[in-house]
Design a protein around this motif. Sequence first.
Motif, PDB file in Angstrom:
ATOM      1  N   PRO A  38      47.856 -16.356  49.803  1.00 34.56           N
ATOM      2  CA  PRO A  38      48.493 -17.026  50.943  1.00 34.56           C
ATOM      3  C   PRO A  38      47.466 -17.766  51.811  1.00 34.56           C
ATOM      4  N   ASN A  39      47.875 -18.910  52.281  1.00 36.39           N
ATOM      5  CA  ASN A  39      47.085 -19.729  53.205  1.00 36.39           C
ATOM      6  C   ASN A  39      45.747 -20.193  52.630  1.00 36.39           C
ATOM      7  N   GLU A  40      45.651 -20.290  51.302  1.00 41.64           N
ATOM      8  CA  GLU A  40      44.427 -20.794  50.687  1.00 41.64           C
ATOM      9  C   GLU A  40      44.726 -22.085  49.942  1.00 41.64           C
ATOM     10  N   ASP A  41      43.766 -22.983  49.928  1.00 41.79           N
ATOM     11  CA  ASP A  41      43.877 -24.225  49.193  1.00 41.79           C
ATOM     12  C   ASP A  41      43.884 -23.910  47.698  1.00 41.79           C
ATOM     13  N   TRP A  42      44.906 -24.423  46.977  1.00 43.00           N
ATOM     14  CA  TRP A  42      45.065 -24.069  45.573  1.00 43.00           C
ATOM     15  C   TRP A  42      43.892 -24.540  44.714  1.00 43.00           C
ATOM     16  N   ILE A  74      50.861 -18.733  43.616  1.00 40.96           N
ATOM     17  CA  ILE A  74      50.332 -19.101  44.933  1.00 40.96           C
ATOM     18  C   ILE A  74      50.590 -18.004  45.963  1.00 40.96           C
ATOM     19  N   CYS A  75      51.599 -17.171  45.723  1.00 42.00           N
ATOM     20  CA  CYS A  75      51.905 -16.066  46.643  1.00 42.00           C
ATOM     21  C   CYS A  75      50.785 -15.024  46.669  1.00 42.00           C
ATOM     22  N   ASP A  76      50.000 -14.972  45.604  1.00 38.24           N
ATOM     23  CA  ASP A  76      48.871 -14.040  45.558  1.00 38.24           C
ATOM     24  C   ASP A  76      47.710 -14.498  46.426  1.00 38.24           C
ATOM     25  N   LEU A  90      46.302 -22.875  34.117  1.00 38.06           N
ATOM     26  CA  LEU A  90      47.388 -23.748  33.679  1.00 38.06           C
ATOM     27  C   LEU A  90      48.215 -24.305  34.836  1.00 38.06           C
ATOM     28  N   ASP A  91      48.155 -23.656  35.989  1.00 42.24           N
ATOM     29  CA  ASP A  91      48.927 -24.094  37.157  1.00 42.24           C
ATOM     30  C   ASP A  91      48.090 -25.086  37.971  1.00 42.24           C
ATOM     31  N   ARG A 109      37.806 -20.903  41.922  1.00 46.18           N
ATOM     32  CA  ARG A 109      37.193 -19.588  42.144  1.00 46.18           C
ATOM     33  C   ARG A 109      37.722 -18.521  41.190  1.00 46.18           C
ATOM     34  N   GLU A 110      39.005 -18.518  40.938  1.00 44.23           N
ATOM     35  CA  GLU A 110      39.649 -17.427  40.206  1.00 44.23           C
ATOM     36  C   GLU A 110      39.675 -17.609  38.687  1.00 44.23           C
ATOM     37  N   THR A 111      39.110 -18.680  38.188  1.00 43.49           N
ATOM     38  CA  THR A 111      39.151 -18.910  36.743  1.00 43.49           C
ATOM     39  C   THR A 111      37.750 -18.887  36.114  1.00 43.49           C
TER      40      THR A 111
END
Length: 169
Positions: free
Chosen positions: A50-54, A46-48, A37-38, A60-62
């Motif tokens: 750091p330094n990665e392209d959203w 995004i803090c989870d 949803l984000d 990857r995470e969905t």
Amino acid sequence: MKYTLDCEILDGLIFIDESYLSELKDADLLYEMDILLDVSGSSELICDFPNEDWDTVRQRETGGIREFCGQGKMIVWVVECVVKECELTKSAEITVPCKWLHLPTGKLLAVTASELIQGLAYSELEMEKVFELSLEPGWYAIQNEGVDNIMYCKKQPPKSISLNIQEVC
């Protein structure tokens, strides 16, 4: 059938058969839904990462929630900050590219994504539904123009189902 859709920030509209709700109670899938949803990476998630392209993180995470939707168990329209009158109508035939929804019990549940996540994460809370509709069990083709006008038609799905997730601007 007319209904009012009221989505908050980082939200969306969900179509799902009530029988699949128990499969979504998995904390990992709910976390993946939050990430899905984000769209712009504007939350504290995004803090989870750091330094990665959203966009890379989001893709990857969905995987689990995308697979769940890709099996026809759920459709997600990602929309946020909207209050509008919408309509769901039965169609005699849908031939254009569409989404596919399996309703094994025929109990279609429409709910906002934020309400789904909250209701599944905190079972003591009652989930506020956009609407419920009893249909004949089976597969349904779902065609839409944004979330304003959604049509459905009972029919057999193709061998391969396209992804049931759409970002609506």
